[in-house]
Design an enzyme around this catalytic site. Structure first.
Site, PDB file in Angstrom:
ATOM      1  N   HIS A   1       1.035  -8.355  -1.863  1.00 42.89           N
ATOM      2  CA  HIS A   1       0.089  -8.370  -2.972  1.00 42.89           C
ATOM      3  C   HIS A   1       0.443  -7.239  -3.938  1.00 42.89           C
ATOM      4  O   HIS A   1       1.155  -6.291  -3.574  1.00 42.89           O
ATOM      5  CB  HIS A   1      -1.340  -8.198  -2.462  1.00 42.89           C
ATOM      6  CG  HIS A   1      -1.818  -9.359  -1.648  1.00 42.89           C
ATOM      7  ND1 HIS A   1      -1.832 -10.654  -2.128  1.00 42.89           N
ATOM      8  CD2 HIS A   1      -2.294  -9.428  -0.377  1.00 42.89           C
ATOM      9  CE1 HIS A   1      -2.290 -11.471  -1.193  1.00 42.89           C
ATOM     10  NE2 HIS A   1      -2.574 -10.763  -0.124  1.00 42.89           N
ATOM     11  N   SER A   2      -0.080  -7.320  -5.163  1.00 40.05           N
ATOM     12  CA  SER A   2       0.245  -6.263  -6.123  1.00 40.05           C
ATOM     13  C   SER A   2      -0.212  -4.910  -5.620  1.00 40.05           C
ATOM     14  O   SER A   2       0.455  -3.900  -5.852  1.00 40.05           O
ATOM     15  CB  SER A   2      -0.373  -6.572  -7.494  1.00 40.05           C
ATOM     16  OG  SER A   2      -1.778  -6.713  -7.397  1.00 40.05           O
ATOM     17  N   GLU A   3      -1.348  -4.857  -4.901  1.00 44.84           N
ATOM     18  CA  GLU A   3      -1.772  -3.638  -4.234  1.00 44.84           C
ATOM     19  C   GLU A   3      -2.461  -3.962  -2.914  1.00 44.84           C
ATOM     20  O   GLU A   3      -3.153  -4.987  -2.803  1.00 44.84           O
ATOM     21  CB  GLU A   3      -2.748  -2.811  -5.084  1.00 44.84           C
ATOM     22  CG  GLU A   3      -2.088  -1.810  -6.022  1.00 44.84           C
ATOM     23  CD  GLU A   3      -1.746  -2.415  -7.360  1.00 44.84           C
ATOM     24  OE1 GLU A   3      -1.024  -1.783  -8.139  1.00 44.84           O
ATOM     25  OE2 GLU A   3      -2.200  -3.540  -7.624  1.00 44.84           O
ATOM     26  N   THR A   4      -2.254  -3.087  -1.957  1.00 45.36           N
ATOM     27  CA  THR A   4      -3.008  -3.100  -0.714  1.00 45.36           C
ATOM     28  C   THR A   4      -3.689  -1.740  -0.585  1.00 45.36           C
ATOM     29  O   THR A   4      -3.053  -0.699  -0.781  1.00 45.36           O
ATOM     30  CB  THR A   4      -2.094  -3.361   0.492  1.00 45.36           C
ATOM     31  OG1 THR A   4      -1.507  -4.662   0.363  1.00 45.36           O
ATOM     32  CG2 THR A   4      -2.865  -3.294   1.800  1.00 45.36           C
TER      33      THR A   4
ATOM     34  N   HIS B   1      -8.643  -3.167  -8.995  1.00 48.18           N
ATOM     35  CA  HIS B   1      -9.015  -4.391  -8.281  1.00 48.18           C
ATOM     36  C   HIS B   1      -9.030  -4.174  -6.771  1.00 48.18           C
ATOM     37  O   HIS B   1      -9.870  -4.734  -6.068  1.00 48.18           O
ATOM     38  CB  HIS B   1      -8.100  -5.561  -8.683  1.00 48.18           C
ATOM     39  CG  HIS B   1      -6.834  -5.684  -7.922  1.00 48.18           C
ATOM     40  ND1 HIS B   1      -5.722  -4.939  -8.222  1.00 48.18           N
ATOM     41  CD2 HIS B   1      -6.495  -6.473  -6.877  1.00 48.18           C
ATOM     42  CE1 HIS B   1      -4.741  -5.264  -7.399  1.00 48.18           C
ATOM     43  NE2 HIS B   1      -5.182  -6.193  -6.562  1.00 48.18           N
TER      44      HIS B   1
END
Length: 261
Positions: free
Chosen positions: A47-50, A77
């Site tokens: 994912h773009s961020e975790t 997000h």
């Protein structure tokens, strides 16, 4: 197999519909883990961020964010997704300072983030080519992390066909394109982060610290509705609070499980 790595959630943020908005991984830890392990998990998640959250002191949580390739200072997000998993009202200590989240009567989670008023700057070489044909640049500014490019209108935002290799050469975290949609009475944007392993982010909370600061000043308003025009799309409410900015959104848990390592 016995689980030892923590509880793992995937949450779609800035939406009330599954499979829209911006998906984030959220890992609930009983105690802090080595950052190499956290980076490996984030790379596995893709994912773009975790987000990785662990208990702190006095009711605060420790929160860190990783893209598939690097740790980042701020991610909206994934913070929204984490607060959603924790039940809404939450307080975090992060590399960007202390962040607080609360739930509105309408069920939106509101995050209190630092504002990021961007300053005018010279367009980097090749910016117009990097954004693609048919995009009219109105202004170029620089926030703490991102380059913000105001374009002529919503259609220009939709028309961006980025040269990701060229955008990755610009010495910033990412490039934001934005315009005001008079017909819909909202700010629109798209956000590109190829330098940190995210070609186009579906919905970017931290970028709206910069986007909101720019449009509050441009329009003389203290409240704005914002839409990110990525293929998945997402909605935010923005409010000006001096040197802080309120970012509000909804979130949906898609699945949860456990990390076994």
């Amino acid at each position: 197999m016995t689980s030892s790595g923590g509880r793992l959630f995937v949450v779609d943020a800035f939406t009330d519909e599954p499979f829209r908005g911006n998906p984030a991984g959220v890992v609930l830890l009983d105690e802090e883990r080595d950052e190499n392990w956290m980076q490996a998990v984030a790379s596995e998640m893709r994912h773009s961020e975790t987000a990785f959250v662990s208990p702190g002191e006095d009711g605060w949580w420790r929160l860190r964010w990783f893209t598939p390739t690097v740790e980042v200072d701020l991610c909206g997000h994934a913070t929204l997704a984490t607060a959603h998993v924790l039940g809404g009202d939450s307080r975090f200590r992060t590399r960007s300072g202390e962040l607080a989240c609360s739930v509105s009567p309408q069920g939106w989670i509101e995050m209190d983030f630092p504002a990021d008023p961007p300053a005018s700057t010279e367009p980097p070489p090749g910016l117009a080519r990097a954004l693609g044909d048919g995009v009219t640049v109105v202004a170029v500014t620089r926030g703490v992390s991102d380059l913000l490019v105001e374009v002529a209108g919503p259609q220009d935002v939709r028309s961006v066909r980025p040269d990701l290799d060229a955008l990755a050469e610009i010495p910033v975290r990412g490039v934001i394109t934005t315009a005001f949609d008079d017909a819909a009475d909202r700010v629109v944007s798209r956000c590109f982060y190829p330098a940190v392993g995210v070609p186009e982010d579906p919905v970017t909370g931290s970028a709206h610290c910069t986007i909101g600061s720019w449009w509050f000043a441009r329009l003389g308003r203290d409240e704005l509705l914002a839409e990110q025009l990525s293929p998945r799309g997402g909605m935010l409410r923005l409010s000006r609070r001096g040197d802080r900015i309120g970012l509000s959104g909804r979130a949906v848990t898609v699945w949860h499980g456990e990390i076994a390592v």
